[in-house]
Design a protein around this motif. Structure first.
Motif, PDB file in Angstrom:
ATOM      1  N   VAL A  44       0.645  -1.121   0.032  1.00  0.00           N
ATOM      2  CA  VAL A  44       0.072  -0.012  -0.061  1.00  0.00           C
ATOM      3  C   VAL A  44       0.498   1.956  -0.263  1.00  0.00           C
ATOM      4  N   GLY A  49       0.608   1.483  -5.167  1.00  0.00           N
ATOM      5  CA  GLY A  49       0.086   1.825  -4.403  1.00  0.00           C
ATOM      6  C   GLY A  49       0.204   2.901  -4.084  1.00  0.00           C
ATOM      7  N   ALA A  53      -3.040   5.278  -5.363  1.00  0.00           N
ATOM      8  CA  ALA A  53      -4.207   6.420  -3.582  1.00  0.00           C
ATOM      9  C   ALA A  53      -4.595   7.271  -4.655  1.00  0.00           C
ATOM     10  N   TRP A  67      -1.167  -5.537  -7.406  1.00  0.00           N
ATOM     11  CA  TRP A  67      -2.087  -4.845  -7.656  1.00  0.00           C
ATOM     12  C   TRP A  67      -3.341  -4.627  -9.362  1.00  0.00           C
ATOM     13  N   ASP A  79      -7.277  -2.988   0.521  1.00  0.00           N
ATOM     14  CA  ASP A  79      -6.007  -2.807   0.182  1.00  0.00           C
ATOM     15  C   ASP A  79      -5.740  -1.304   0.203  1.00  0.00           C
ATOM     16  N   HIS A  80      -7.271  -1.588  -1.249  1.00  0.00           N
ATOM     17  CA  HIS A  80      -6.888   0.520  -2.142  1.00  0.00           C
ATOM     18  C   HIS A  80      -7.118   1.607  -1.231  1.00  0.00           C
ATOM     19  N   ARG A  82      -6.647   1.351   2.444  1.00  0.00           N
ATOM     20  CA  ARG A  82      -5.674   1.386   2.954  1.00  0.00           C
ATOM     21  C   ARG A  82      -4.250   2.425   2.552  1.00  0.00           C
ATOM     22  N   ALA A  83      -4.522   2.077   1.571  1.00  0.00           N
ATOM     23  CA  ALA A  83      -3.301   2.678   0.347  1.00  0.00           C
ATOM     24  C   ALA A  83      -4.084   4.554   0.532  1.00  0.00           C
TER      25      ALA A  83
END
Length: 334
Positions: A44, A49, A53, A67, A79-80, A82-83
């Motif tokens: 991330v 990552g 974002a 990804w 996870d996206h 989170r990024a």
């Protein structure tokens, strides 16, 4: 006045490493502060990552292979999300530590071709394999960059100059047709220069429209600097050791045109022998002499940096490299 800066990445694997890296940057290269990246924190926080974002209108998730795009807004994986959260957290740190900053500030984002070569389509294989998908990703990146610049300006309102460095380490491979397919048994077709230029132009024009200055960085050999300038780059960040005769000519032309050149003159990892600042400055002066350029006339456009990111360096070398560059820069204009 010749200045110094870093490419972007720093060593570390924790949030506190980002905090410390930013303190080092502000202390060592105050004339061109940049937001450090700490990719050791995981996917991330990687180049891909962080760019995802920024991308606007497209969502992604993280698979074992890397990804993958999932579709339009509303389909982002954990996870996206989170990024995006991590980038916002890093910008919070930037805002806190740059209170009162009135000088130049640089942020970095992966370019459209590096993203296309590292992100998969929803149904598999790289975005690079699909003309429409790579167009959509480039345009979504351009939209996202505009919003990102506005956010940075809001957070650091005193910055007199905002630079967006678009990182394109995969561009040379994209143009050469050497990016492997998902199976690893084949290579993606070559992207022709006009299409490569168009996608970059969308992103670089978005930077300009948002009120920032577009630079492009690549430490990969074979990157066509003329294509970058033609697409709208007003700064070129390169590894001095990788330059060809054609590259030297293009950089001289850029400097003569009043554009910026970021010359990578120190290794991104701990060297066996550490040069002193005078040796670094002498090497740059020899290069300028070879080009027939007067240091006093191009000083404002010339920036010294490591050859590439510092993620693979020790914290001690990351700080020492920036110190050396800053001191060497003073020799060039002193």
């Amino acid at each position: 006045m010749t200045t110094a800066t870093g490419v972007g990445s720093h060593p570390g694997a924790e949030q506190r490493d980002l905090d410390e890296a930013l303190r080092v940057v502000i202390g060592e290269v105050p004339d061109l502060v940049y937001l450090p990246e700490v990719p050791g924190r995981g996917a991330v926080a990687s180049m891909t990552g962080r760019a995802l974002a920024v991308v606007d209108g497209l969502d992604a998730d993280l698979q074992p292979a890397g990804w993958r795009l999932t579709g339009t807004s509303g389909t982002a994986g954990v996870d996206h999300r989170r990024a995006r959260s991590l980038l916002a957290q890093d910008l919070d740190t930037l805002e806190e530590q740059t209170q009162g900053l009135e000088g130049a500030l640089k942020v970095q984002v992966a370019g459209p071709w590096t993203l296309a070569a590292t992100v998969e389509r929803p149904r598999g294989d790289k975005v690079l394999a699909d003309h429409g998908a790579r167009r959509d990703l480039a345009q979504a990146l351009a939209e996202g960059v505009a919003g990102h610049v506005a956010d940075v300006r809001r957070r650091v309102p005193g910055a007199s100059r905002l630079v967006v460095q678009v990182d394109e380490p995969a561009l040379a491979s994209v143009l050469a047709g050497t990016v492997p397919t998902a199976s690893g048994y084949d290579r993606h077709r070559t992207v022709e220069p006009p299409e490569a230029s168009q996608a970059l132009t969308w992103v670089l024009e978005a930077v300009v429209a948002a009120g920032a200055e577009p630079w492009v960085h690549s430490c990969a050999p074979g990157t066509p600097l003329d294509l970058l300038r033609g697409a709208g780059a007003r700064g070129l960040a390169v590894d001095h050791a990788q330059l060809t005769a054609r590259d030297h000519d293009e950089l001289a032309t850029a400097l003569e045109a009043g554009e910026s050149v970021v010359l990578g003159v120190l290794p991104g990892t701990d060297p066996a022998a550490v040069p002193d600042d005078s040796q670094v400055a002498e090497g740059v002066l020899r290069w300028l002499d070879m080009l027939g350029l007067d240091p006093a006339e191009v000083g404002d456009q010339l920036v010294l940096s490591p050859a590439c990111g510092l993620a693979g360096a020790s914290p001690a070398w990351a700080q020492r490299a920036l110190t050396l560059l800053r001191t060497a820069a003073t020799h060039l204009t002193g």
